[in-house]
Write a protein that holds these residues in place. Structure first.
Motif, PDB file in Angstrom:
ATOM      1  N   SER A  35      27.030  47.621  53.702  1.00 16.45           N
ATOM      2  CA  SER A  35      28.020  46.527  53.665  1.00 16.45           C
ATOM      3  C   SER A  35      28.787  46.498  52.342  1.00 16.45           C
ATOM      4  N   VAL A  36      28.104  46.876  51.239  1.00 12.25           N
ATOM      5  CA  VAL A  36      28.738  46.861  49.911  1.00 12.25           C
ATOM      6  C   VAL A  36      29.703  48.027  49.774  1.00 12.25           C
ATOM      7  N   THR A  37      29.278  49.216  50.211  1.00 17.40           N
ATOM      8  CA  THR A  37      30.131  50.399  50.053  1.00 17.40           C
ATOM      9  C   THR A  37      31.359  50.332  50.940  1.00 17.40           C
ATOM     10  N   ASN A  38      31.269  49.678  52.085  1.00 19.72           N
ATOM     11  CA  ASN A  38      32.402  49.601  53.008  1.00 19.72           C
ATOM     12  C   ASN A  38      33.249  48.341  52.833  1.00 19.72           C
ATOM     13  N   SER A  39      32.815  47.432  51.916  1.00 19.73           N
ATOM     14  CA  SER A  39      33.510  46.142  51.827  1.00 19.73           C
ATOM     15  C   SER A  39      34.887  46.300  51.196  1.00 19.73           C
ATOM     16  N   VAL A  40      35.805  45.451  51.662  1.00 21.58           N
ATOM     17  CA  VAL A  40      37.171  45.410  51.132  1.00 21.58           C
ATOM     18  C   VAL A  40      37.276  44.095  50.364  1.00 21.58           C
ATOM     19  N   PRO A  41      37.929  44.104  49.182  1.00 21.84           N
ATOM     20  CA  PRO A  41      38.031  42.849  48.433  1.00 21.84           C
ATOM     21  C   PRO A  41      38.710  41.770  49.267  1.00 21.84           C
ATOM     22  N   LYS A  42      38.091  40.579  49.253  1.00 22.04           N
ATOM     23  CA  LYS A  42      38.629  39.467  50.047  1.00 22.04           C
ATOM     24  C   LYS A  42      39.831  38.864  49.335  1.00 22.04           C
ATOM     25  N   PRO A  43      40.812  38.389  50.083  1.00 25.49           N
ATOM     26  CA  PRO A  43      41.947  37.723  49.427  1.00 25.49           C
ATOM     27  C   PRO A  43      41.483  36.414  48.784  1.00 25.49           C
ATOM     28  N   VAL A  44      42.151  36.041  47.700  1.00 25.99           N
ATOM     29  CA  VAL A  44      41.781  34.819  46.975  1.00 25.99           C
ATOM     30  C   VAL A  44      42.177  33.610  47.824  1.00 25.99           C
ATOM     31  N   SER A  45      41.225  32.692  48.017  1.00 27.88           N
ATOM     32  CA  SER A  45      41.511  31.494  48.827  1.00 27.88           C
ATOM     33  C   SER A  45      42.459  30.574  48.065  1.00 27.88           C
ATOM     34  N   LYS A  46      43.093  29.654  48.817  1.00 33.93           N
ATOM     35  CA  LYS A  46      44.027  28.705  48.189  1.00 33.93           C
ATOM     36  C   LYS A  46      43.328  27.900  47.102  1.00 33.93           C
ATOM     37  N   LYS A  47      42.082  27.489  47.406  1.00 34.07           N
ATOM     38  CA  LYS A  47      41.317  26.665  46.468  1.00 34.07           C
ATOM     39  C   LYS A  47      41.090  27.427  45.159  1.00 34.07           C
ATOM     40  N   HIS A  48      40.651  28.707  45.282  1.00 31.98           N
ATOM     41  CA  HIS A  48      40.386  29.504  44.086  1.00 31.98           C
ATOM     42  C   HIS A  48      41.685  29.840  43.373  1.00 31.98           C
ATOM     43  N   GLY A  49      42.755  30.045  44.142  1.00 26.93           N
ATOM     44  CA  GLY A  49      44.060  30.333  43.546  1.00 26.93           C
ATOM     45  C   GLY A  49      44.527  29.193  42.660  1.00 26.93           C
ATOM     46  N   LYS A  50      44.320  27.956  43.136  1.00 30.45           N
ATOM     47  CA  LYS A  50      44.705  26.768  42.360  1.00 30.45           C
ATOM     48  C   LYS A  50      43.863  26.669  41.081  1.00 30.45           C
ATOM     49  N   LEU A  51      42.576  26.995  41.207  1.00 26.13           N
ATOM     50  CA  LEU A  51      41.673  26.939  40.053  1.00 26.13           C
ATOM     51  C   LEU A  51      42.111  27.947  38.998  1.00 26.13           C
ATOM     52  N   ILE A  52      42.452  29.156  39.460  1.00 32.17           N
ATOM     53  CA  ILE A  52      42.886  30.208  38.526  1.00 32.17           C
ATOM     54  C   ILE A  52      44.165  29.769  37.821  1.00 32.17           C
ATOM     55  N   THR A  53      45.121  29.206  38.583  1.00 33.69           N
ATOM     56  CA  THR A  53      46.380  28.728  37.997  1.00 33.69           C
ATOM     57  C   THR A  53      46.108  27.635  36.968  1.00 33.69           C
ATOM     58  N   PHE A  54      45.202  26.705  37.308  1.00 36.71           N
ATOM     59  CA  PHE A  54      44.856  25.619  36.387  1.00 36.71           C
ATOM     60  C   PHE A  54      44.266  26.174  35.091  1.00 36.71           C
ATOM     61  N   LEU A  55      43.346  27.142  35.234  1.00 40.52           N
ATOM     62  CA  LEU A  55      42.697  27.719  34.047  1.00 40.52           C
ATOM     63  C   LEU A  55      43.711  28.441  33.163  1.00 40.52           C
ATOM     64  N   ARG A  56      44.638  29.164  33.800  1.00 41.23           N
ATOM     65  CA  ARG A  56      45.679  29.857  33.018  1.00 41.23           C
ATOM     66  C   ARG A  56      46.532  28.854  32.244  1.00 41.23           C
ATOM     67  N   THR A  57      46.946  27.786  32.923  1.00 43.30           N
ATOM     68  CA  THR A  57      47.762  26.750  32.280  1.00 43.30           C
ATOM     69  C   THR A  57      46.991  26.091  31.146  1.00 43.30           C
ATOM     70  N   PHE A  58      45.704  25.810  31.391  1.00 43.56           N
ATOM     71  CA  PHE A  58      44.850  25.165  30.389  1.00 43.56           C
ATOM     72  C   PHE A  58      44.737  26.044  29.141  1.00 43.56           C
ATOM     73  N   MET A  59      44.536  27.350  29.355  1.00 46.14           N
ATOM     74  CA  MET A  59      44.370  28.265  28.224  1.00 46.14           C
ATOM     75  C   MET A  59      45.663  28.372  27.408  1.00 46.14           C
ATOM     76  N   LYS A  60      46.810  28.355  28.105  1.00 47.67           N
ATOM     77  CA  LYS A  60      48.099  28.460  27.408  1.00 47.67           C
ATOM     78  C   LYS A  60      48.421  27.192  26.630  1.00 47.67           C
ATOM     79  N   SER A  61      47.970  26.042  27.127  1.00 47.98           N
ATOM     80  CA  SER A  61      48.319  24.767  26.473  1.00 47.98           C
ATOM     81  C   SER A  61      47.255  24.293  25.482  1.00 47.98           C
ATOM     82  N   ARG A  62      46.344  25.195  25.103  1.00 51.38           N
ATOM     83  CA  ARG A  62      45.314  24.812  24.125  1.00 51.38           C
ATOM     84  C   ARG A  62      45.950  24.397  22.810  1.00 51.38           C
ATOM     85  N   PRO A  63      45.461  23.324  22.175  1.00 51.72           N
ATOM     86  CA  PRO A  63      46.025  22.930  20.874  1.00 51.72           C
ATOM     87  C   PRO A  63      45.676  23.965  19.806  1.00 51.72           C
TER      88      PRO A  63
END
Length: 194
Positions: free
Chosen positions: A25-53
């Motif tokens: 199952s590991v050798t044949n697995s294809v990377p799963k697309p990022v879910s909307k929920k995780h996509g929003k989290l990633i965007t939030f983290l990127r914004t947070f890191m850029k706006s650090r004081p």
């Protein structure tokens, strides 16, 4: 990997064993697309890191404290805006006024008093050295000075000039020694020279 196998880092039989143990199952697995929920989290983290004081803003708000002990002398002075570390200024002024006694730098102060003073200076406070606790234990102030110098990552006379200082001290006559030491002192970086 093939180069490592040829050179002999990994025996080929070990690689075969590893391949056998990896689930299909590991050798044949294809990377799963990022879910909307995780996509929003990633965007939030990127914004947070850029706006650090900035470090400067954190210092102004009193959130970030600069270390005094164990910090590079030049870096500490740059961050504090002083010509000479406040800890040394306060301690030497106190010693010149109250500490003209035998062994001011030879005898040790009470450890708890030294730690109290250290904590106050590390918290960017200027302790009141005229308190009875310090007047009665003036050696703790001398000990704090020695502690500050001992914990500098690059010593006051610097690793870079160690050999030159060693040669200067080994000069044959007092006069030659004085000239050589004076010459090496002139080579110290400005924070160390001051």
């Amino acid at each position: 990997l093939s180069v490592l196998l040829q050179v002999g880092f990994f025996p080929s039989e070990c690689v075969e064993l590893i391949n056998d143990k990896v689930p299909q199952s590991v050798t044949n697995s294809v990377p799963k697309p990022v879910s909307k929920k995780h996509g929003k989290l990633i965007t939030f983290l990127r914004t947070f890191m850029k706006s650090r004081p900035t470090k400067q803003k954190l210092k102004q708000r009193g959130i970030l404290k600069e270390r005094v002990f164990g910090c590079d002398l030049g870096e500490h002075l740059l961050n504090s805006g002083h010509d000479v570390p406040q800890v040394l200024k306060s301690c030497t002024e106190f010693i010149e006024k109250h500490g003209i006694v035998d062994g001011i730098y030879r005898l040790s102060g009470i450890a708890s008093n030294i730690q109290k003073l250290r904590h106050e200076f590390d918290s960017e406070q200027i302790p009141d050295l005229t308190k009875d606790i310090y007047i009665q234990d003036i050696h703790c102030v001398g000990s704090l000075c020695k502690l500050y110098f001992r914990e500098l990552p690059n010593p006051l006379l610097t690793y870079q000039l160690y050999e030159k200082f060693s040669d200067a001290v080994s000069a044959a006559t007092d006069e030659e020694r004085l000239v050589k030491i004076h010459d090496v002192i002139q080579q110290l970086p400005p924070p160390h020279y001051r």
